[in-house]
Design an enzyme around this catalytic site. Structure first.
Site, PDB file in Angstrom:
ATOM      1  N   LYS A  11     -21.531  14.875  -6.274  1.00 27.31           N
ATOM      2  CA  LYS A  11     -21.428  16.334  -6.409  1.00 27.31           C
ATOM      3  C   LYS A  11     -20.195  16.714  -7.238  1.00 27.31           C
ATOM      4  O   LYS A  11     -19.289  15.895  -7.438  1.00 27.31           O
ATOM      5  CB  LYS A  11     -21.379  16.957  -5.012  1.00 27.31           C
ATOM      6  CG  LYS A  11     -22.667  16.691  -4.201  1.00 27.31           C
ATOM      7  CD  LYS A  11     -22.620  17.380  -2.842  1.00 27.31           C
ATOM      8  CE  LYS A  11     -23.898  17.119  -2.060  1.00 27.31           C
ATOM      9  NZ  LYS A  11     -23.914  17.869  -0.769  1.00 27.31           N
ATOM     10  N   TYR A  51     -32.805  22.270  -3.005  1.00 27.15           N
ATOM     11  CA  TYR A  51     -32.348  22.677  -1.675  1.00 27.15           C
ATOM     12  C   TYR A  51     -33.257  23.750  -1.086  1.00 27.15           C
ATOM     13  O   TYR A  51     -32.782  24.651  -0.385  1.00 27.15           O
ATOM     14  CB  TYR A  51     -30.890  23.156  -1.743  1.00 27.15           C
ATOM     15  CG  TYR A  51     -29.883  22.030  -1.909  1.00 27.15           C
ATOM     16  CD1 TYR A  51     -29.894  20.912  -1.073  1.00 27.15           C
ATOM     17  CD2 TYR A  51     -28.896  22.100  -2.886  1.00 27.15           C
ATOM     18  CE1 TYR A  51     -28.961  19.887  -1.221  1.00 27.15           C
ATOM     19  CE2 TYR A  51     -27.956  21.078  -3.033  1.00 27.15           C
ATOM     20  CZ  TYR A  51     -28.000  19.973  -2.198  1.00 27.15           C
ATOM     21  OH  TYR A  51     -27.064  18.961  -2.329  1.00 27.15           O
ATOM     22  N   ASN A 114     -19.216  17.824   0.624  1.00 28.90           N
ATOM     23  CA  ASN A 114     -19.318  16.492   1.237  1.00 28.90           C
ATOM     24  C   ASN A 114     -19.640  15.396   0.211  1.00 28.90           C
ATOM     25  O   ASN A 114     -20.240  14.391   0.542  1.00 28.90           O
ATOM     26  CB  ASN A 114     -20.284  16.507   2.433  1.00 28.90           C
ATOM     27  CG  ASN A 114     -21.689  16.878   2.035  1.00 28.90           C
ATOM     28  OD1 ASN A 114     -21.977  17.086   0.857  1.00 28.90           O
ATOM     29  ND2 ASN A 114     -22.580  16.960   2.995  1.00 28.90           N
ATOM     30  N   HIS A 117     -24.896  13.287  -2.445  1.00 26.16           N
ATOM     31  CA  HIS A 117     -26.260  13.517  -1.971  1.00 26.16           C
ATOM     32  C   HIS A 117     -27.020  12.199  -2.029  1.00 26.16           C
ATOM     33  O   HIS A 117     -26.831  11.414  -2.956  1.00 26.16           O
ATOM     34  CB  HIS A 117     -26.976  14.539  -2.882  1.00 26.16           C
ATOM     35  CG  HIS A 117     -28.464  14.548  -2.672  1.00 26.16           C
ATOM     36  ND1 HIS A 117     -29.057  15.276  -1.670  1.00 26.16           N
ATOM     37  CD2 HIS A 117     -29.469  13.874  -3.294  1.00 26.16           C
ATOM     38  CE1 HIS A 117     -30.369  15.064  -1.699  1.00 26.16           C
ATOM     39  NE2 HIS A 117     -30.643  14.217  -2.676  1.00 26.16           N
ATOM     40  N   GLU A 128     -37.381  13.442  -6.036  1.00 24.67           N
ATOM     41  CA  GLU A 128     -36.064  13.769  -6.608  1.00 24.67           C
ATOM     42  C   GLU A 128     -35.787  12.961  -7.884  1.00 24.67           C
ATOM     43  O   GLU A 128     -35.185  13.477  -8.827  1.00 24.67           O
ATOM     44  CB  GLU A 128     -34.972  13.559  -5.548  1.00 24.67           C
ATOM     45  CG  GLU A 128     -35.101  14.585  -4.428  1.00 24.67           C
ATOM     46  CD  GLU A 128     -34.149  14.385  -3.257  1.00 24.67           C
ATOM     47  OE1 GLU A 128     -33.316  13.449  -3.296  1.00 24.67           O
ATOM     48  OE2 GLU A 128     -34.240  15.175  -2.296  1.00 24.67           O
TER      49      GLU A 128
END
Ligand code: IDP
Ligand code: MG
Length: 134
Positions: A11, A51, A114, A117, A128
């Site tokens: 991220k 998401y 965090n 992913h 994905e």
């Protein structure tokens, strides 16, 4: 155990904090192979798709802000049982529950930021990988 491919994404916070090398080292040390990699700037459209299970949550606008704050590094990671294996290596979603020794446990600064992913099922891994690598 089956050889699987999973979609992993470092991220923007991970990229900004200079943790790409550290995180990739952990993935390789586990024995997985990085078989493709791509720096990308994500837009709202692809994030709403990726998401979709979170678009109704009150924190969704913050996820959008965070995920568009800079580039991400998308990875295809391959290895034995790699889908579940990457989830274990990453650690729990919630900041306070991510165990020490996991990527999130060692580097996450909040649940939203965090770091990483990873696909949550073999079915989603395929979706994905198509979404981000075509
Ligand atoms: P996962 O990333 O472990 O699969 P998901 O439930 O799919 O977890 O959530 C996607 C991302 O949305 C998380 O990685 C995290 O960045 C963010 N997120 C999930 N729950 C919360 C929350 O309660 N507050 C803030 N951000 C959250
Ligand atoms: Mg998820």
């Amino acid at each position: 155990m089956e050889i699987q491919k999973t979609y992993v994404m470092l991220k923007p916070t991970c990229v900004q904090r200079g943790l790409i090398g550290e995180v990739i080292s952990r993935i390789e040390r586990k024995g997985y192979k990085i078989i493709d990699a791509k720096m990308m700037y994500l837009n709202e459209e692809i994030l709403r798709e990726h998401y979709a299970h979170l678009t109704d949550k009150p924190f969704f606008p913050q996820i959008l802000d965070n995920m568009t704050s800079g580039p991400v590094l998308g990875l295809i990671v391959e290895g034995r049982n790699a889908v579940v294996g990457m989830r274990i290596l990453m650690g729990a979603t919630k900041f306070e529950e991510a165990a020490a020794g996991t990527i999130r446990g060692d580097y996450a600064s909040s649940t939203r930021e965090n770091i990483i992913h990873g696909s949550d099922s073999l079915e989603n891994a395929e979706i994905e990988i198509k979404r981000f690598f075509g």
